[in-house]
Design a protein around this motif. Structure first.
Motif, PDB file in Angstrom:
ATOM      1  N   HIS A 221       0.939  -1.178   0.092  1.00 46.81           N
ATOM      2  CA  HIS A 221       0.034  -0.127   0.028  1.00 46.81           C
ATOM      3  C   HIS A 221       0.927   1.463  -0.151  1.00 46.81           C
ATOM      4  CE1 HIS A 221      -4.027  -1.497   0.307  1.00 46.81           C
ATOM      5  NE2 HIS A 221      -3.605  -2.698   0.654  1.00 46.81           N
ATOM      6  N   SER A 222       2.163   1.146   0.180  1.00 43.14           N
ATOM      7  CA  SER A 222       2.957   2.239   0.066  1.00 43.14           C
ATOM      8  C   SER A 222       4.210   1.677  -0.900  1.00 43.14           C
ATOM      9  CB  SER A 222       3.547   3.153   1.224  1.00 43.14           C
ATOM     10  OG  SER A 222       3.916   2.259   2.116  1.00 43.14           O
ATOM     11  N   ASP A 223       5.370   1.780  -0.191  1.00 43.04           N
ATOM     12  CA  ASP A 223       6.728   1.214  -1.114  1.00 43.04           C
ATOM     13  C   ASP A 223       7.108   0.054  -0.305  1.00 43.04           C
ATOM     14  OD1 ASP A 223       7.378   2.567   1.567  1.00 43.04           O
ATOM     15  OD2 ASP A 223       9.153   3.567   0.465  1.00 43.04           O
ATOM     16  N   GLY A 224       6.526  -1.090   0.004  1.00 45.09           N
ATOM     17  CA  GLY A 224       6.881  -2.236   0.649  1.00 45.09           C
ATOM     18  C   GLY A 224       6.561  -3.049  -0.473  1.00 45.09           C
ATOM     19  N   ARG A 225       7.207  -4.078  -0.686  1.00 45.31           N
ATOM     20  CA  ARG A 225       6.740  -5.209  -1.600  1.00 45.31           C
ATOM     21  C   ARG A 225       6.195  -6.642  -0.960  1.00 45.31           C
ATOM     22  NH1 ARG A 225      11.385  -5.872  -5.938  1.00 45.31           N
ATOM     23  NH2 ARG A 225      12.129  -3.748  -5.866  1.00 45.31           N
ATOM     24  N   ARG A 226       5.933  -6.316   0.429  1.00 47.58           N
ATOM     25  CA  ARG A 226       5.205  -7.236   1.164  1.00 47.58           C
ATOM     26  C   ARG A 226       3.583  -7.081   1.131  1.00 47.58           C
ATOM     27  NH1 ARG A 226       9.399  -7.188   5.433  1.00 47.58           N
ATOM     28  NH2 ARG A 226      10.578  -9.007   5.074  1.00 47.58           N
ATOM     29  N   LEU A 227       2.713  -8.104   0.713  1.00 48.18           N
ATOM     30  CA  LEU A 227       1.270  -7.985   0.947  1.00 48.18           C
ATOM     31  C   LEU A 227       0.943  -7.918   2.322  1.00 48.18           C
ATOM     32  CD1 LEU A 227       0.522 -10.601  -1.623  1.00 48.18           C
ATOM     33  CD2 LEU A 227       0.371  -8.384  -2.055  1.00 48.18           C
ATOM     34  N   PRO A 228      -0.113  -7.417   2.712  1.00 49.08           N
ATOM     35  CA  PRO A 228      -0.465  -7.266   4.337  1.00 49.08           C
ATOM     36  C   PRO A 228      -0.517  -8.711   4.701  1.00 49.08           C
ATOM     37  CG  PRO A 228      -2.006  -5.784   3.000  1.00 49.08           C
ATOM     38  CD  PRO A 228      -1.072  -6.622   2.089  1.00 49.08           C
ATOM     39  N   GLU A 229      -1.062  -9.719   3.765  1.00 49.90           N
ATOM     40  CA  GLU A 229      -1.039 -11.193   4.457  1.00 49.90           C
ATOM     41  C   GLU A 229       0.345 -11.515   5.003  1.00 49.90           C
ATOM     42  OE1 GLU A 229      -2.410  -9.842   1.806  1.00 49.90           O
ATOM     43  OE2 GLU A 229      -4.199 -11.192   1.062  1.00 49.90           O
ATOM     44  N   GLY A 234       4.574 -12.592   9.097  1.00 52.92           N
ATOM     45  CA  GLY A 234       5.753 -12.333   9.633  1.00 52.92           C
ATOM     46  C   GLY A 234       5.828 -11.601  10.940  1.00 52.92           C
ATOM     47  N   ALA A 235       4.795 -11.031  11.065  1.00 49.84           N
ATOM     48  CA  ALA A 235       4.625 -10.852  12.718  1.00 49.84           C
ATOM     49  C   ALA A 235       4.535 -11.900  13.707  1.00 49.84           C
ATOM     50  CB  ALA A 235       3.423  -9.786  12.836  1.00 49.84           C
ATOM     51  N   ARG A 236       3.748 -12.820  13.150  1.00 45.60           N
ATOM     52  CA  ARG A 236       3.242 -14.017  14.088  1.00 45.60           C
ATOM     53  C   ARG A 236       4.562 -14.865  14.227  1.00 45.60           C
ATOM     54  NH1 ARG A 236      -2.152 -13.374  11.612  1.00 45.60           N
ATOM     55  NH2 ARG A 236      -3.407 -13.416  13.255  1.00 45.60           N
ATOM     56  N   ALA A 237       5.195 -14.876  12.920  1.00 45.16           N
ATOM     57  CA  ALA A 237       6.739 -15.702  13.191  1.00 45.16           C
ATOM     58  C   ALA A 237       7.646 -15.084  13.861  1.00 45.16           C
ATOM     59  CB  ALA A 237       7.166 -15.737  11.641  1.00 45.16           C
ATOM     60  N   ALA A 238       7.595 -13.807  13.953  1.00 44.14           N
ATOM     61  CA  ALA A 238       8.417 -12.889  14.863  1.00 44.14           C
ATOM     62  C   ALA A 238       8.180 -13.100  16.374  1.00 44.14           C
ATOM     63  CB  ALA A 238       8.562 -11.640  14.401  1.00 44.14           C
ATOM     64  N   SER A 371       6.873  16.046  31.662  1.00 41.70           N
ATOM     65  CA  SER A 371       6.832  14.886  31.231  1.00 41.70           C
ATOM     66  C   SER A 371       8.150  14.410  30.316  1.00 41.70           C
ATOM     67  CB  SER A 371       5.444  14.275  30.720  1.00 41.70           C
ATOM     68  OG  SER A 371       5.405  14.973  29.468  1.00 41.70           O
ATOM     69  N   TRP A 372       8.710  13.277  30.246  1.00 41.10           N
ATOM     70  CA  TRP A 372       9.559  13.084  29.475  1.00 41.10           C
ATOM     71  C   TRP A 372       9.314  12.206  28.419  1.00 41.10           C
ATOM     72  CZ3 TRP A 372      10.185   7.721  29.393  1.00 41.10           C
ATOM     73  CH2 TRP A 372       9.710   6.894  30.543  1.00 41.10           C
ATOM     74  N   LEU A 373      10.061  12.088  27.369  1.00 38.42           N
ATOM     75  CA  LEU A 373       9.648  11.518  25.920  1.00 38.42           C
ATOM     76  C   LEU A 373      10.233  10.097  26.159  1.00 38.42           C
ATOM     77  CD1 LEU A 373       8.462  12.718  23.091  1.00 38.42           C
ATOM     78  CD2 LEU A 373      10.815  12.789  22.451  1.00 38.42           C
ATOM     79  N   PRO A 374       9.316   9.156  25.808  1.00 47.22           N
ATOM     80  CA  PRO A 374       9.489   7.787  25.689  1.00 47.22           C
ATOM     81  C   PRO A 374      10.283   7.459  24.492  1.00 47.22           C
ATOM     82  CG  PRO A 374       7.530   7.907  26.496  1.00 47.22           C
ATOM     83  CD  PRO A 374       7.844   9.290  26.105  1.00 47.22           C
ATOM     84  N   ALA A 375      11.246   6.191  24.624  1.00 48.15           N
ATOM     85  CA  ALA A 375      11.796   6.038  23.318  1.00 48.15           C
ATOM     86  C   ALA A 375      11.046   4.605  22.754  1.00 48.15           C
ATOM     87  CB  ALA A 375      13.258   5.476  23.826  1.00 48.15           C
ATOM     88  N   MET A 376      10.971   4.689  21.398  1.00 48.44           N
ATOM     89  CA  MET A 376      10.582   3.208  20.808  1.00 48.44           C
ATOM     90  C   MET A 376      11.534   2.788  19.797  1.00 48.44           C
ATOM     91  SD  MET A 376       6.512   4.489  20.017  1.00 48.44           S
ATOM     92  CE  MET A 376       6.150   2.997  19.319  1.00 48.44           C
ATOM     93  N   GLY A 377      11.105   1.450  19.300  1.00 45.56           N
ATOM     94  CA  GLY A 377      12.088   0.950  18.321  1.00 45.56           C
ATOM     95  C   GLY A 377      11.296   0.146  17.518  1.00 45.56           C
ATOM     96  N   ASP A 378      11.288   0.237  16.255  1.00 45.09           N
ATOM     97  CA  ASP A 378      10.570  -0.517  15.140  1.00 45.09           C
ATOM     98  C   ASP A 378      11.497  -0.877  14.049  1.00 45.09           C
ATOM     99  OD1 ASP A 378       8.260   0.250  16.592  1.00 45.09           O
ATOM    100  OD2 ASP A 378       8.593   2.273  15.951  1.00 45.09           O
ATOM    101  N   SER A 379      11.111  -1.785  13.270  1.00 45.17           N
ATOM    102  CA  SER A 379      11.704  -2.486  12.172  1.00 45.17           C
ATOM    103  C   SER A 379      11.718  -1.532  10.948  1.00 45.17           C
ATOM    104  CB  SER A 379      11.334  -3.876  11.818  1.00 45.17           C
ATOM    105  OG  SER A 379      10.085  -3.869  11.170  1.00 45.17           O
ATOM    106  N   ASP A 380      10.565  -0.828  10.660  1.00 48.63           N
ATOM    107  CA  ASP A 380      10.454  -0.148   9.399  1.00 48.63           C
ATOM    108  C   ASP A 380      10.716  -0.890   8.279  1.00 48.63           C
ATOM    109  OD1 ASP A 380      10.007   2.027   7.796  1.00 48.63           O
ATOM    110  OD2 ASP A 380      11.783   3.254   8.180  1.00 48.63           O
ATOM    111  N   ALA A 381      10.230  -2.359   8.406  1.00 48.01           N
ATOM    112  CA  ALA A 381      10.611  -3.463   7.309  1.00 48.01           C
ATOM    113  C   ALA A 381       9.532  -3.008   6.152  1.00 48.01           C
ATOM    114  CB  ALA A 381      10.388  -4.691   8.005  1.00 48.01           C
ATOM    115  N   HIS A 382      10.267  -3.105   4.897  1.00 49.08           N
ATOM    116  CA  HIS A 382       9.513  -2.885   3.856  1.00 49.08           C
ATOM    117  C   HIS A 382       9.499  -4.211   2.983  1.00 49.08           C
ATOM    118  CE1 HIS A 382      10.313   1.535   4.400  1.00 49.08           C
ATOM    119  NE2 HIS A 382       9.589   1.805   3.453  1.00 49.08           N
ATOM    120  N   SER A 383      10.399  -4.792   2.871  1.00 56.81           N
ATOM    121  CA  SER A 383      10.651  -5.999   1.903  1.00 56.81           C
ATOM    122  C   SER A 383      11.448  -6.913   2.438  1.00 56.81           C
ATOM    123  CB  SER A 383      11.031  -5.408   0.668  1.00 56.81           C
ATOM    124  OG  SER A 383      10.422  -4.391   0.076  1.00 56.81           O
ATOM    125  N   ALA A 384      11.475  -8.111   2.123  1.00 58.69           N
ATOM    126  CA  ALA A 384      12.757  -8.900   2.285  1.00 58.69           C
ATOM    127  C   ALA A 384      13.960  -8.471   1.600  1.00 58.69           C
ATOM    128  CB  ALA A 384      12.672 -10.566   1.617  1.00 58.69           C
TER     129      ALA A 384
END
Ligand SMILES: [Zn+2]
Ligand SMILES: [Zn+2]
Length: 539
Positions: A221-229, A234-238, A371-384
């Motif tokens: 739906h943007s610039d990834g090559r993975r289908l939502p499926e 992949g999320a379940r596998a991780a 209040s302090w700003l929390p940190a986050m971490g994400d993959s930003d994975a687009h494609s294999a």
């Protein structure tokens, strides 16, 4: 990590609908004007179009109508060029294709790159209602009908009126950019009404518990090559409990996640808003909610879109603030932010910079009582081969629901994990009390406090404890990667304490936190916690 910009001059495979022509990352740093000067800049084109279109109703069985728009954009063209298209009654589908020249440029000089999208008869105002889709620079063609649309675009009524094809020339070569847009209006009876399948706002959960989730993911739906499926699988596998869908500048994927969520996987709608001065994540949007991206830092539009996300109960999270790609560095400040993505994809030097900035802000916020700003971490994975869930957030939430997960992240009750194999527990204990990640411990100034980290899954890793004074303790783990590290401090000495677990450096050594040299002092991050805040008890 963000999609790396590719050379726009490289040929692409026209038979592969997901083949990116270039990244969706925008921008031209010298460009100043913002919007809506399409007629001025793309004059030849827009006028040419106006001459070939009309609003007359189509006769039944009318043949397709094809419009061709061409124009030249010089250096200094606006960020967005609006090409009006008069859509008559009776249009079943609008199909658009485009291309542009790619002249040779000297090494290191941006060549031509041009994004595309479309707004319907409701208008193209920033923050308006007319948005119908955006594919950045990922696709050379798209189509929209009532019942279906190319990923990135919103199915729905093809109403008569003035639509706008929007070009986003985010890089223009010194020679300028010559574009050619073809619009085909196909007439006929509209298809059935499109039915969105939004995901539910809760999954089965385990009550109050630590839940793992990747909050920055792309699809076709943007610039990834993975289908939502594929992303859901992949999320379940991780080993993840939740994900947030964050395609660039569109809400089109929200409507497809419903059947892919389940009792074991919470899927939240979101968006990555890619402006010309940095990218931000809107996490936990209302189903179908779209957030505009057409502004720069100096336009002062960003705060109102941040407010829009806050009104919906979502989070505003600047993404990869030091990513070196054009237009990816964060230039809006952190006043509106609920958290900051300090770790984006595989660990690289820009993540070190993000952690350093974030750490400095902790002390400033605590000094001011803010209040302090929390940190986050994400993959930003687009494609294999980018790995979904590397890294991800492990958040303490009351349950596996949208609101509970967002509450946990907003409060900083999360730590960042490289993968599900890394486990961690971090507390400060003293004066008969205990606090965990994101929590506060208020104690007498000189009461001894035991800082304790138990970790597993990081063979040969090194635990670091850091306060507002910097690194105060480091200790390496055995080869099995498990251990408990304890260190003592007081609230008089430390305004907060946080932990990192690092892999060994490339030469196998652990690194040294208080030294300086030509190399990075540490190996890649395996885990990073939000702080535990230490406050001195008033007499
Ligand atoms: Zn980004
Ligand atoms: Zn992204």
């Amino acid at each position: 990590m963000p999609a790396e910009p590719t050379d726009p001059a490289q040929p692409t495979d026209p038979t592969d609908p997901t083949q990116p022509k270039q990244s969706g990352q925008p921008a031209h740093p010298a460009r100043r004007d913002l919007l809506r000067t399409g007629l001025a800049t793309g004059a030849a084109t827009a006028l040419g179009l106006a001459a070939t279109t009309g609003t007359a109703a189509a006769a039944p069985g009318q043949a397709d109508r094809t419009l061709t728009l061409t124009g030249h954009l010089p250096t200094g063209a606006p960020d967005f060029v609006y090409l009006p298209v008069e859509v008559p009654d009776g249009v079943r589908e609008i199909a658009v294709s485009y291309g542009y020249d790619k002249p040779q440029v000297p090494a290191g000089t941006p060549g031509n790159s041009c994004d595309i999208g479309i707004f319907d008869e409701r208008g193209a105002d920033v923050g308006g209602d007319g948005f119908r889709g955006w594919s950045g620079g990922f696709r050379t063609e798209f189509a929209i009908a009532r019942d279906t649309a190319t990923p990135g675009y919103l199915p729905g009524p093809i109403n008569p009126g003035t639509w706008h094809v929007v070009l986003g020339p985010y890089q223009i070569a010194p020679q300028g950019l010559d574009y050619r847009v073809q619009v085909i209006l196909r007439f006929g009876a509209p298809g059935p009404e499109f039915t969105p399948h939004y995901p539910p706002e809760r999954a089965r959960g385990r009550g109050r518990a630590w839940y793992r989730g990747d909050c920055h993911l792309h699809t076709v739906h943007s610039d990834g090559r993975r289908l939502p499926e594929e992303v859901a699988a992949g999320a379940r596998a991780a080993g993840l409990d939740f994900i947030v869908s964050t395609d660039h500048n569109t809400s089109s994927s929200h409507a497809v996640w419903g059947p892919l969520a389940g009792p074991d996987l919470l899927i939240l709608p979101g968006e990555e808003i890619t402006t010309r001065n940095g990218h931000w994540l809107a996490l936990g949007l209302e189903a179908g909610q779209f957030v505009d991206w057409r502004y720069r830092s100096r336009d002062e539009e960003y705060p109102r879109f941040a407010r829009q996300v806050h009104r919906s109960g979502g989070l505003v999270v600047p993404a990869h603030p030091y990513c070196p790609y054009v237009a990816c560095q964060w230039k809006f400040g952190y006043e509106q932010a609920d958290a900051v993505e300090v770790w984006n994809g595989p660990w690289t030097y820009d993540d070190e910079s993000a952690v350093d900035t974030w750490d400095s802000q902790l002390a400033v916020a605590l000094r001011g009582g803010r209040s302090w700003l929390p940190a986050m971490g994400d993959s930003d994975a687009h494609s294999a081969p980018q790995v979904i869930g590397s890294p991800h957030n492990v958040v303490l939430a009351e349950d596996l629901t949208r609101d509970a997960v967002l509450d946990g992240l907003r409060a900083g009750r999360n730590w960042l994990a490289e993968s599900v194999t890394v486990r961690l527990d971090f507390t400060v204990t003293g004066n008969g009390r205990q606090a965990g990640i994101g929590e506060e411990l208020t104690v007498p100034a000189h009461a001894p406090l035991d800082v304790r980290l138990t970790v597993s899954g990081v063979p040969g890793g090194t635990v670091r404890f850091l306060t507002d004074e910097g690194q105060m303790h480091q200790e390496s783990l055995p080869t099995d990667g498990s251990g408990t590290v304890v260190w003592r401090t007081t609230a008089s000495l430390a305004a907060y304490v946080r932990a990192e677990v690092r892999h060994p450096k490339a030469d196998g050594t652990p690194g040294s936190g208080n030294s300086m040299g030509q190399d990075l002092p540490w190996g890649p991050m395996a885990a990073l916690t939000n702080p535990i805040v230490l406050r001195v008890e008033e007499d």
